[in-house]
Design a protein around this motif. Structure first.
Motif, PDB file in Angstrom:
ATOM      1  N   GLN A 299       0.841  -1.191   0.000  1.00 43.90           N
ATOM      2  CA  GLN A 299       0.000   0.000   0.000  1.00 43.90           C
ATOM      3  C   GLN A 299       0.878   1.243   0.000  1.00 43.90           C
ATOM      4  O   GLN A 299       1.806   1.359   0.794  1.00 43.90           O
TER       5      GLN A 299
ATOM      6  N   GLY B 280      -4.265   8.965  -4.544  1.00 45.47           N
ATOM      7  CA  GLY B 280      -5.394   8.583  -3.707  1.00 45.47           C
ATOM      8  C   GLY B 280      -6.680   9.253  -4.130  1.00 45.47           C
ATOM      9  O   GLY B 280      -6.895   9.529  -5.322  1.00 45.47           O
TER      10      GLY B 280
ATOM     11  N   LYS C 209      -7.721   7.999  11.750  1.00 51.22           N
ATOM     12  CA  LYS C 209      -7.643   6.897  10.784  1.00 51.22           C
ATOM     13  C   LYS C 209      -6.205   6.530  10.440  1.00 51.22           C
ATOM     14  O   LYS C 209      -5.944   5.515   9.802  1.00 51.22           O
TER      15      LYS C 209
ATOM     16  N   TYR D 213      -4.058   7.749   8.312  1.00 50.68           N
ATOM     17  CA  TYR D 213      -3.672   7.712   6.909  1.00 50.68           C
ATOM     18  C   TYR D 213      -2.345   8.443   6.718  1.00 50.68           C
ATOM     19  O   TYR D 213      -2.202   9.584   7.161  1.00 50.68           O
TER      20      TYR D 213
ATOM     21  N   TYR E  48      -5.168   5.755  -1.530  1.00 53.97           N
ATOM     22  CA  TYR E  48      -6.060   4.693  -1.980  1.00 53.97           C
ATOM     23  C   TYR E  48      -6.288   3.696  -0.846  1.00 53.97           C
ATOM     24  O   TYR E  48      -5.368   3.360  -0.108  1.00 53.97           O
ATOM     25  N   THR E  49      -7.523   3.252  -0.710  1.00 58.87           N
ATOM     26  CA  THR E  49      -7.887   2.344   0.369  1.00 58.87           C
ATOM     27  C   THR E  49      -8.892   1.328  -0.137  1.00 58.87           C
ATOM     28  O   THR E  49      -9.632   1.604  -1.107  1.00 58.87           O
ATOM     29  N   ASP E  50      -8.920   0.157   0.502  1.00 55.26           N
ATOM     30  CA  ASP E  50      -9.892  -0.870   0.129  1.00 55.26           C
ATOM     31  C   ASP E  50     -11.311  -0.457   0.522  1.00 55.26           C
ATOM     32  O   ASP E  50     -12.290  -0.974  -0.006  1.00 55.26           O
ATOM     33  N   GLU E  51     -11.405   0.472   1.450  1.00 53.48           N
ATOM     34  CA  GLU E  51     -12.714   0.947   1.894  1.00 53.48           C
ATOM     35  C   GLU E  51     -13.337   1.830   0.822  1.00 53.48           C
ATOM     36  O   GLU E  51     -12.632   2.555   0.104  1.00 53.48           O
TER      37      GLU E  51
ATOM     38  N   GLN F  43     -11.821  -2.069   8.378  1.00 48.90           N
ATOM     39  CA  GLN F  43     -11.658  -0.674   7.954  1.00 48.90           C
ATOM     40  C   GLN F  43     -12.919   0.160   8.152  1.00 48.90           C
ATOM     41  O   GLN F  43     -12.863   1.294   8.638  1.00 48.90           O
TER      42      GLN F  43
ATOM     43  N   VAL G  69       1.713   1.087   5.427  1.00 51.85           N
ATOM     44  CA  VAL G  69       1.591   1.861   4.193  1.00 51.85           C
ATOM     45  C   VAL G  69       2.952   2.500   3.929  1.00 51.85           C
ATOM     46  O   VAL G  69       3.555   3.076   4.827  1.00 51.85           O
TER      47      VAL G  69
END
Length: 481
Positions: free
Chosen positions: A44, A52, A125, A127, A146-149, A266, A357
């Motif tokens: 990630q 993102g 969070k 990030y 970028y996130t899977d959420e 997440q 990350v």
């Protein structure tokens, strides 16, 4: 060590390292419909290296240029455009304007609370590379990697206004949640493997929640003819329903798991970030924020930032390998194999640890630990050479050289590991991820320097007849060690 055993070990190690290298960069088909993707693709990246999503929150009473143009060109609402005043790239309504025509103080105070609340929510969070900043004075721009959420769910949830409360299945408020009742929330996992929210109640909150569940069970049993009854408990912030769960008994504990049936943590982390924020009454705002769209953006350090970093690391690794082999010959070869092991294990950690990350600070952490490995391998080789120069046998020189290097190698790695551990628990965001990488990078460097490189050295040393020349040493008389 015998030559046959040495050859067998060399073959096994080469196969293992080649296999790790292959799965790090290659993709291939598996039994249908599965497909293997390389480990590197699972790393990630932060916004500085990977880009993102971003959105812009518009508070109630503020619209974008595009919305204003739609009003102007509308056949039915064109007159409404006259009630808006332009300010930089946005328009604000007369409804939030003061007597002098500028934005009112009451709006600015509420908007300031909303801005600080969003900063707190996105910070929690963790990030890396995220940003929450003002845009055109009256809107808030948020950037996340970028996130899977789901990005839309993330932005909508964390932009919720109002306080938190428990409600029944119809949305009727049963219990207001604040710092008097709840110490905090965290992510939990239920017996079925799904994720939910753990509420840590105060003694007063525990009693109130017990009353709520008693009321729900009583209402459910009176309206049901079944011998087994259950009731629905919902968690809201403002008008936003965050989760619903079914309860089948009165709950009277200090810590309660409220399941939401989430498959990944997440989404629950987003809910806990929101709820923990509004437990503080000073972070509760009633100003409605709207994020109509979200967009993608490229790496903030440039479109080819990741490629440039990879090329730089490749060039540095090649230079290091050439220097090591020319300068130390067989010892240098052992170092190169130790370094390759370090690099492949680093890729494994970066790709398999979901909470990691990679950002630019993390790249520097990798560079620091890789340099540490090289430095202490070369330091050990120098000590071996110095011991050999005193007239000791090669075997005695190797043992004495490594023993002489041991204390400093351990001390430096321990100090760096403890510093990274302090940062890990004290920092957030980009520094937190750098500290995480520094932690396992330091551990890998120590393991490779103290064990892996030395193991490779002994395995390779069993092969050549002239072991002194293999180590790039010189002595007038020939010695077999």
């Amino acid at each position: 060590m015998g030559k046959k055993k040495s050859v067998a070990l060399i073959v096994i190690m080469v196969i293992v390292l080649a296999g790790l290298a292959f799965i790090s960069v290659a993709s291939f088909a598996l039994p249908s419909p599965n497909y293997f993707t390389p480990l590197l693709s699972h790393i990630q990246l932060s916004t500085d290296l990977g880009g993102g999503y971003y959105t812009v929150y518009y508070p109630e009473g503020v619209i974008s240029q595009e919305e204003y143009d739609l009003l102007v060109n509308s056949e039915t609402d064109s007159d409404a455009a006259e009630t808006y005043t332009k300010h930089k790239g946005v328009y604000y309504s007369d409804e939030i304007a003061g007597d002098d025509g500028s934005v009112s103080e009451s709006f600015l105070e509420e908007f300031d609370i909303a801005f600080r609340a969003l900063q707190e929510r996105f910070e929690s969070k963790n990030y890396p590379g995220y940003s929450v900043k003002l845009q055109d004075d009256y809107t808030i721009r948020v950037e996340v990697p970028y996130t899977d959420e789901s990005a839309s769910t993330l932005f909508d949830t964390l932009g919720s206004d109002g306080g938190a409360y428990f409600a029944d299945e119809s949305g009727n408020e049963l219990m207001r949640l604040d710092s008097d009742y709840v110490r905090g929330t965290s992510v939990g996992i239920g017996t079925d493997g799904s994720y939910g929210v753990i509420f840590d109640f105060t003694s007063e909150g525990q009693d109130a929640f017990a009353d709520v569940t008693t009321e729900l069970m009583s209402s459910s049993s009176s309206s049901s003819s079944s011998t087994t009854t259950s009731a629905t408990l919902a968690l809201y912030v403002g008008d936003t329903a965050l989760l619903q769960t079914s309860i089948s008994s009165v709950l009277n504990q200090a810590s309660v798991f409220v399941g939401g049936g989430f498959d990944t943590p997440q989404a629950v982390e987003t809910i806990t970030s929101l709820v923990n924020s509004v437990l503080d009454e000073e972070m509760v705002f009633d100003l409605q924020l709207e994020a109509p769209q979200y967009y993608e953006f490229g790496p903030t350090m440039g479109a080819n930032a990741g490629l440039i970093v990879a090329i730089v690391f490749g060039v540095l690794t090649l230079v290091m390998a050439v220097y090591s082999i020319i300068r130390y010959r067989g010892m240098g070869l052992a170092h190169v194999f130790g370094f390759i092991t370090f690099a492949l294990l680093m890729i494994l950690c970066l790709s398999l640890i979901e909470t990691v990350v990679l950002n630019m600070a993390g790249v520097l952490a990798i560079l620091a630990t890789a340099t540490l490995l090289c430095g202490f391998d070369w330091y050990a080789f120098k000590n071996i050479a110095d011991e050999f120069a005193t007239g000791k046998t090669l075997t005695a020189s190797i043992k004495a050289g490594y023993k002489k290097s041991l204390a400093l190698t351990i001390d430096v790695h321990v100090v760096l590991f403890l510093a990274a551990l302090i940062l890990y628990f004290a920092a957030t965001g980009a520094v937190f991820y750098m500290a995480t990488i520094l932690l396992f990078g330091t551990a890998l460097s120590a393991a490779c320097s103290l064990g892996v490189t030395r193991f490779f050295f002994y395995v390779f040393l069993a092969q050549p007849k002239n072991k002194i020349a293999f180590c790039n040493f010189k002595r007038e008389e020939t010695e077999d060690a």
